[in-house]
Design a protein around this motif. Structure first.
Motif, PDB file in Angstrom:
ATOM      1  N   VAL A 101       0.839  -1.200   0.000  1.00  0.00           N
ATOM      2  CA  VAL A 101       0.000   0.000   0.000  1.00  0.00           C
ATOM      3  C   VAL A 101       0.875   1.250   0.000  1.00  0.00           C
ATOM      4  CG1 VAL A 101      -1.778   1.233   1.299  1.00  0.00           C
ATOM      5  CG2 VAL A 101      -1.811  -1.252   1.221  1.00  0.00           C
ATOM      6  N   GLY A 133      -6.846   7.685   6.205  1.00  0.00           N
ATOM      7  CA  GLY A 133      -7.158   6.282   5.942  1.00  0.00           C
ATOM      8  C   GLY A 133      -6.006   5.567   5.256  1.00  0.00           C
ATOM      9  N   VAL A 137      -3.777   2.443   6.800  1.00  0.00           N
ATOM     10  CA  VAL A 137      -3.704   1.167   6.074  1.00  0.00           C
ATOM     11  C   VAL A 137      -2.266   0.843   5.680  1.00  0.00           C
ATOM     12  CG1 VAL A 137      -4.410   0.004   3.945  1.00  0.00           C
ATOM     13  CG2 VAL A 137      -6.087   1.279   5.268  1.00  0.00           C
ATOM     14  N   ILE A 140      -0.310  -0.352   8.799  1.00  0.00           N
ATOM     15  CA  ILE A 140      -0.705  -1.732   9.152  1.00  0.00           C
ATOM     16  C   ILE A 140      -0.098  -2.723   8.171  1.00  0.00           C
ATOM     17  CG2 ILE A 140      -2.676  -3.315   9.288  1.00  0.00           C
ATOM     18  CD1 ILE A 140      -4.291  -0.939  10.422  1.00  0.00           C
ATOM     19  N   ASP A 141      -0.144  -2.394   6.876  1.00  0.00           N
ATOM     20  CA  ASP A 141       0.447  -3.262   5.857  1.00  0.00           C
ATOM     21  C   ASP A 141       1.953  -3.419   6.080  1.00  0.00           C
ATOM     22  OD1 ASP A 141       0.515  -4.730   3.324  1.00  0.00           O
ATOM     23  OD2 ASP A 141       1.565  -2.951   2.559  1.00  0.00           O
TER      24      ASP A 141
END
Length: 194
Positions: A101, A133, A137, A140-141
Motif C-alpha cells: 500500500v 485512511g 492502512v 498496518i500493511d
C-alpha cells in the motif's frame, strides 16, 4: 667490554665470519631497526599536493561509478555497507516481489493535493479520509509485512541473522515507487525468494 670478546671470537673462527648459503635459512643479515623504520617512513602529506588531489579524485570517481553500477545490477561486492549481505538481499527481494500500500501513497497524495485546492465540503472530507485512511492502512500493511519477512529471514538464516535496522530498511523500500528503488529490484512481482 662485552663486544671485544665477541670480536675476538669471530676473528678466531673464520667459518663463523663467512656464511654459506644454506637451504631454508634467511641467508642475509637481519637489518637494523633504524634502517627498517627509515625504509617504511612515508610522509603524511605528500610533496606534490596537486597530483595527490587529482589521483584521489580519480580513485573516488571510480569507486562511485562501481557503486552506481552495483546499485543497478545488484552486485553485492560493490554495494554500500547498508545494502550488503544475503539477509539484506532477501529482504529487498521479498519487498520487491509484493504489492504494498505504501508505494501507491505518493500518487494518491498528489491527487489529494489537487483535491485540497477545491474548497467544497465533500472535497475536504474526501481529502481527510484519503490521507488518514491511507496512512493507517499503509502502516498496518508495513507492520504485517515486516513480521512475515522477519520470520522468513529467521527461518532461513537463523534467528540471530535478522539484520539490525531491517524493519526501517524494509518499510522505507516498501513506501517507494518500484521504479525509483535503489538498488534496483532484481525480481519480478510475485516471485518471492525461496
Amino acid at each position: 667490554m662485552f663486544w671485544s670478546k665477541k670480536k675476538s671470537l669471530d676473528q678466531g673462527h673464520p667459518a663463523a665470519a663467512s656464511s654459506d648459503a644454506r637451504p631454508g635459512a634467511k641467508n642475509r643479515p637481519t637489518p637494523r631497526r633504524r634502517d627498517q623504520e627509515a625504509a617504511n617512513k612515508r610522509p603524511l602529506v605528500v610533496a606534490d599536493r596537486k597530483a595527490a588531489r587529482g589521483t584521489d579524485k580519480v580513485r573516488r570517481k571510480e569507486a562511485l561509478a562501481r557503486q552506481r553500477e552495483a546499485m543497478v545490477t545488484g552486485d553485492d561486492a560493490h554495494l554500500p555497507a547498508r545494502d550488503k549481505g544475503p539477509e539484506r538481499r532477501y529482504l529487498r527481494d521479498y519487498v520487491d516481489a509484493r504489492w504494498s500500500v505504501g508505494e501507491i501513497m505518493l500518487p494518491v497524495m498528489l491527487l489529494v493535493l489537487l483535491l485540497s485546492l477545491v474548497r467544497t465540503t465533500w472535497a475536504l472530507t474526501t481529502v481527510f479520509v484519503l490521507v488518514y485512511g491511507l496512512i493507517i492502512v499503509a502502516v498496518i500493511d508495513a507492520v504485517l509485512m515486516w513480521r512475515r519477512v522477519k520470520a522468513k529471514i529467521a527461518a532461513k538464516f537463523g534467528p540471530t541473522k535478522v539484520p539490525a535496522g531491517g524493519a526501517m530498511y524494509a518499510v522505507m523500500r516498501a513506501f517507494q515507487i518500484r521504479p525509483t528503488r535503489m538498488p534496483k529490484p532484481q525480481v519480478k512481482r510475485g516471485s518471492f525468494p525461496a
